[in-house]
Design an enzyme around this catalytic site. Structure first.
Site, PDB file in Angstrom:
ATOM      1  N   ASN A  19      12.945  10.361  11.128  1.00  0.00           N
ATOM      2  CA  ASN A  19      11.780   9.540  11.470  1.00  0.00           C
ATOM      3  C   ASN A  19      11.584   9.354  12.965  1.00  0.00           C
ATOM      4  O   ASN A  19      10.502   8.983  13.405  1.00  0.00           O
ATOM      5  CB  ASN A  19      11.870   8.200  10.738  1.00  0.00           C
ATOM      6  CG  ASN A  19      11.653   8.398   9.249  1.00  0.00           C
ATOM      7  OD1 ASN A  19      11.184   9.450   8.814  1.00  0.00           O
ATOM      8  ND2 ASN A  19      12.010   7.397   8.467  1.00  0.00           N
ATOM      9  N   CYS A 112       0.924   8.660  -2.558  1.00  0.00           N
ATOM     10  CA  CYS A 112       2.384   8.666  -2.338  1.00  0.00           C
ATOM     11  C   CYS A 112       3.038   8.361  -3.668  1.00  0.00           C
ATOM     12  O   CYS A 112       2.448   7.713  -4.529  1.00  0.00           O
ATOM     13  CB  CYS A 112       2.732   7.600  -1.303  1.00  0.00           C
ATOM     14  SG  CYS A 112       4.503   7.334  -1.174  1.00  0.00           S
ATOM     15  N   ARG A 117      -0.322   3.429   0.294  1.00  0.00           N
ATOM     16  CA  ARG A 117       0.168   3.365   1.679  1.00  0.00           C
ATOM     17  C   ARG A 117      -1.027   3.583   2.592  1.00  0.00           C
ATOM     18  O   ARG A 117      -1.227   4.660   3.135  1.00  0.00           O
ATOM     19  CB  ARG A 117       1.264   4.398   1.906  1.00  0.00           C
ATOM     20  CG  ARG A 117       2.530   4.072   1.126  1.00  0.00           C
ATOM     21  CD  ARG A 117       3.629   5.093   1.335  1.00  0.00           C
ATOM     22  NE  ARG A 117       4.148   5.101   2.703  1.00  0.00           N
ATOM     23  CZ  ARG A 117       4.992   6.036   3.165  1.00  0.00           C
ATOM     24  NH1 ARG A 117       5.352   7.032   2.366  1.00  0.00           N
ATOM     25  NH2 ARG A 117       5.459   5.990   4.384  1.00  0.00           N
TER      26      ARG A 117
HETATM   27  C1  EPZ Z   1       7.801   4.634   8.153  1.00  0.00           C
HETATM   28  O1  EPZ Z   1       6.655   4.871   7.332  1.00  0.00           O
HETATM   29  C2  EPZ Z   1       8.870   5.621   7.663  1.00  0.00           C
HETATM   30  N1  EPZ Z   1       8.366   6.966   7.784  1.00  0.00           N
HETATM   31  C3  EPZ Z   1       9.199   5.329   6.200  1.00  0.00           C
HETATM   32  O2  EPZ Z   1      10.292   6.170   5.821  1.00  0.00           O
HETATM   33  C4  EPZ Z   1       9.655   3.890   6.055  1.00  0.00           C
HETATM   34  O3  EPZ Z   1       9.818   3.592   4.685  1.00  0.00           O
HETATM   35  C5  EPZ Z   1       8.597   2.931   6.644  1.00  0.00           C
HETATM   36  O4  EPZ Z   1       8.292   3.287   8.003  1.00  0.00           O
HETATM   37  C6  EPZ Z   1       9.059   1.484   6.637  1.00  0.00           C
HETATM   38  O5  EPZ Z   1      10.228   1.342   7.356  1.00  0.00           O
HETATM   39  C7  EPZ Z   1       8.404   7.574   9.002  1.00  0.00           C
HETATM   40  O6  EPZ Z   1       8.827   7.044  10.009  1.00  0.00           O
HETATM   41  C8  EPZ Z   1       7.895   8.975   9.064  1.00  0.00           C
HETATM   42  P1  EPZ Z   1       4.760   1.432   7.831  1.00  0.00           P
HETATM   43  P2  EPZ Z   1       5.230   4.265   7.723  1.00  0.00           P
HETATM   44  O7  EPZ Z   1       3.449   1.776   8.445  1.00  0.00           O
HETATM   45  O8  EPZ Z   1       5.047   4.320   9.180  1.00  0.00           O
HETATM   46  C9  EPZ Z   1       1.678  -1.223   5.334  1.00  0.00           C
HETATM   47  C10 EPZ Z   1      11.496   7.746   4.550  1.00  0.00           C
HETATM   48  O9  EPZ Z   1      12.015   7.605   3.426  1.00  0.00           O
HETATM   49  N2  EPZ Z   1       0.609  -0.582   6.133  1.00  0.00           N
HETATM   50  O10 EPZ Z   1       5.773   0.749   8.660  1.00  0.00           O
HETATM   51  O11 EPZ Z   1       4.218   4.927   6.869  1.00  0.00           O
HETATM   52  C11 EPZ Z   1       2.343  -0.241   4.362  1.00  0.00           C
HETATM   53  O12 EPZ Z   1       1.615  -0.081   3.186  1.00  0.00           O
HETATM   54  C12 EPZ Z   1      10.094   7.182   4.837  1.00  0.00           C
HETATM   55  O13 EPZ Z   1      12.049   8.310   5.493  1.00  0.00           O
HETATM   56  C13 EPZ Z   1      -0.711  -0.998   5.969  1.00  0.00           C
HETATM   57  O14 EPZ Z   1      -1.001  -1.882   5.179  1.00  0.00           O
HETATM   58  O15 EPZ Z   1       5.409   2.752   7.212  1.00  0.00           O
HETATM   59  C14 EPZ Z   1       3.707  -0.874   4.154  1.00  0.00           C
HETATM   60  O16 EPZ Z   1       3.642  -1.852   3.160  1.00  0.00           O
HETATM   61  C15 EPZ Z   1       9.410   6.719   3.590  1.00  0.00           C
HETATM   62  N3  EPZ Z   1      -1.661  -0.384   6.707  1.00  0.00           N
HETATM   63  C16 EPZ Z   1       3.978  -1.520   5.511  1.00  0.00           C
HETATM   64  O17 EPZ Z   1       2.731  -1.615   6.196  1.00  0.00           O
HETATM   65  C17 EPZ Z   1      -1.390   0.611   7.614  1.00  0.00           C
HETATM   66  O18 EPZ Z   1      -2.299   1.131   8.269  1.00  0.00           O
HETATM   67  C18 EPZ Z   1       4.958  -0.748   6.381  1.00  0.00           C
HETATM   68  O19 EPZ Z   1       4.498   0.580   6.503  1.00  0.00           O
HETATM   69  C19 EPZ Z   1      -0.047   1.015   7.771  1.00  0.00           C
HETATM   70  C20 EPZ Z   1       0.950   0.396   7.010  1.00  0.00           C
END
Ligand code: EPZ
Length: 416
Positions: A19, A112, A117
């Site tokens: 990541n 997903c 997401r």
């Molecule tokens: C990152 O995803 C990681 N992926 C994920 O790891 C990890 O689970 C996640 O962060 C949380 O730690 C990478 O770094 C490539 P977020 P990301 O935006 O950036 C909500 C793995 O297994 N949200 O921090 O997509 C979302 O739905 C992967 O290696 C919105 O509502 O996660 C979630 O509930 C899977 N609107 C929360 O925020 C948005 O525009 C956190 O998501 C963006 C996110």
């Protein structure tokens, strides 16, 4: 194929972080030229990001875990659905492309395995920096004659949105403030990388980032941080088999929540500056966890923890406050004899005496890791299907497990 029942023992190196790499590679789009990212893991997701950058005109090569990336020839600021559908992190190119070219066309990530997401925070953020954004035929179409500094406050702490707005803001006119920014180690490593390219960012490691835009940036090299989730997965592998393992090339500070919970479960853990040694007890205590944002317990370790608690002496509750229904691994663990009940965004795990082998199906990256961990203790031979999921985020997992004494081998599977 995993034949369960062996205690894991020995030492292995941890690879570079998936990541972190998936944020560093798009950041190289911000400055035309040659970059070298050392300690890059050889993973399917890195291959996917490389193909995406090549489709824009970049030169990309991974050799001996050094990624050579030349972005001078990039001239097509577009991320096609063919690439984005394979990996949500492709969205990370939106900010850098917009900052460098003033326009970008990026496919919306599809569905997903677990739940919605959305990317609304990414879109709202670039709009605040002055971009016009339309959604056309499944694509985000963004354009801006000139991005300008702004105050961007996230309702939810998002790793991806923090990374994207950061990369859009470093070349914007004026100063951008990001409030409720994510502080995951992968974001800190991105800030350090942008800093080494000439960016002006204050507040590193805090959830308030101040980015003073600069006219241009220059290429830079860096060493990718170790993968805290791979490290956590191997610590759980040692704990679940009652073994004793030392991890090298790891940053214990990035894993403090996981280490704390493993100690609560009865493991004895000693840390050096870049090593972690875990010695497991003969039986594990049940320990509740709630997955949350860093430095809390990572959601990417939640499935693995569920496997660990499946044979603990008692009942534990595993709650996920980031993804409400990231529990696709549960029915598969039940097929192996686990006693788990789902209640909203929590799994109630009643520890059982033993797990018994079965054919199980991976649904996503961390779910497949949890099934492999359960297979390590299940009596008989467990067959984990669709392991292409695991290759997305673990570098040669079966070879590392074999080095620790596991009876695991990869076989050509049935097509589904
Ligand atoms: C990152 O995803 C990681 N992926 C994920 O790891 C990890 O689970 C996640 O962060 C949380 O730690 C990478 O770094 C490539 P977020 P990301 O935006 O950036 C909500 C793995 O297994 N949200 O921090 O997509 C979302 O739905 C992967 O290696 C919105 O509502 O996660 C979630 O509930 C899977 N609107 C929360 O925020 C948005 O525009 C956190 O998501 C963006 C996110």
């Amino acid at each position: 194929m995993i034949h369960g029942g062996r205690r894991l023992e020995g030492e292995i190196p941890i690879s570079g972080a998936k990541n972190a790499t998936l944020a560093l590679m798009p950041a190289a789009l911000l400055a035309p030229g040659a970059f070298h990212l050392r300690n890059t893991p050889a993973l399917r997701d890195v291959t996917t990001m490389s193909a995406l950058l090549r489709s824009m005109g970049a030169l990309v090569e991974l050799k001996d875990n050094v990624l050579s990336l030349d972005t001078a020839g990039v001239d097509r600021p577009e991320a096609p659905y063919e690439h984005v559908k394979k990996m949500r992190a492709s969205i990370y190119v939106l900010g850098p492309l917009l900052a460098r070219f003033g326009h970008a066309r990026v496919s919306l990530p599809g569905g997903c395995a677990w739940g919605p997401r959305p990317v609304n925070l990414h879109i709202e953020g670039i709009r605040k920096l002055g971009a016009e954004v339309d959604l056309e035929a499944g694509y985000i179409v963004a354009k801006a004659n000139e991005l300008h500094g702004a105050r961007v406050r996230f309702d939810v702490s998002s790793v991806g949105a923090t990374g994207n707005i950061l990369m859009a803001a470093v070349l914007a006119k004026g100063t951008t403030i990001i409030e409720n920014a994510a502080i995951e180690p992968e974001i800190t490593s991105l800030v350090q990388f942008l800093d080494s390219m000439g960016a002006r960012i204050a507040g590193i490691g805090t959830n308030r980032l101040e980015i003073e835009g600069v006219p241009d940036l220059h290429p830079s090299d860096c060493e990718t941080i170790p993968d805290r989730i791979e490290a956590g997965t191997f610590l759980v592998a040692a704990a679940i088999t009652g073994g004793s393992v030392t991890l090298h090339n790891v940053l214990p500070g990035d894993l403090s929540a996981v280490i704390g919970k493993l100690q609560d479960a009865g493991c004895s853990i000693t840390c050096g500056s870049s090593t972690i040694n875990l010695h497991a007890p003969s039986s594990l205590r049940p320990v509740d966890v709630t997955a949350s944002i860093f430095p809390g317990f990572p959601t990417d370790m939640q499935a693995q923890w569920t496997s660990l608690m499946a044979t603990a002496l008692g009942t534990s509750v595993i709650t996920d406050s980031i993804y409400y229904d990231r529990f696709k691994h549960v029915p598969e663990l039940v097929r192996l004899g686990a006693d788990i009940e789902l209640k909203e965004n929590a799994a109630v795990v009643k520890g059982v005496q033993r797990l018994v082998c079965a054919k199980v199906m991976s649904t996503d990256l961390r779910a497949s890791a949890s099934l492999i961990l359960a297979g390590l203790i299940a009596e008989g031979s467990t067959e984990v299907l669709r392991v292409y999921h695991i290759d997305r985020g673990y570098e040669s997992i079966e070879r590392k497990l074999q080095r620790l004494g596991a009876d695991i081998r990869r076989e050509a599977g049935e097509e589904f």
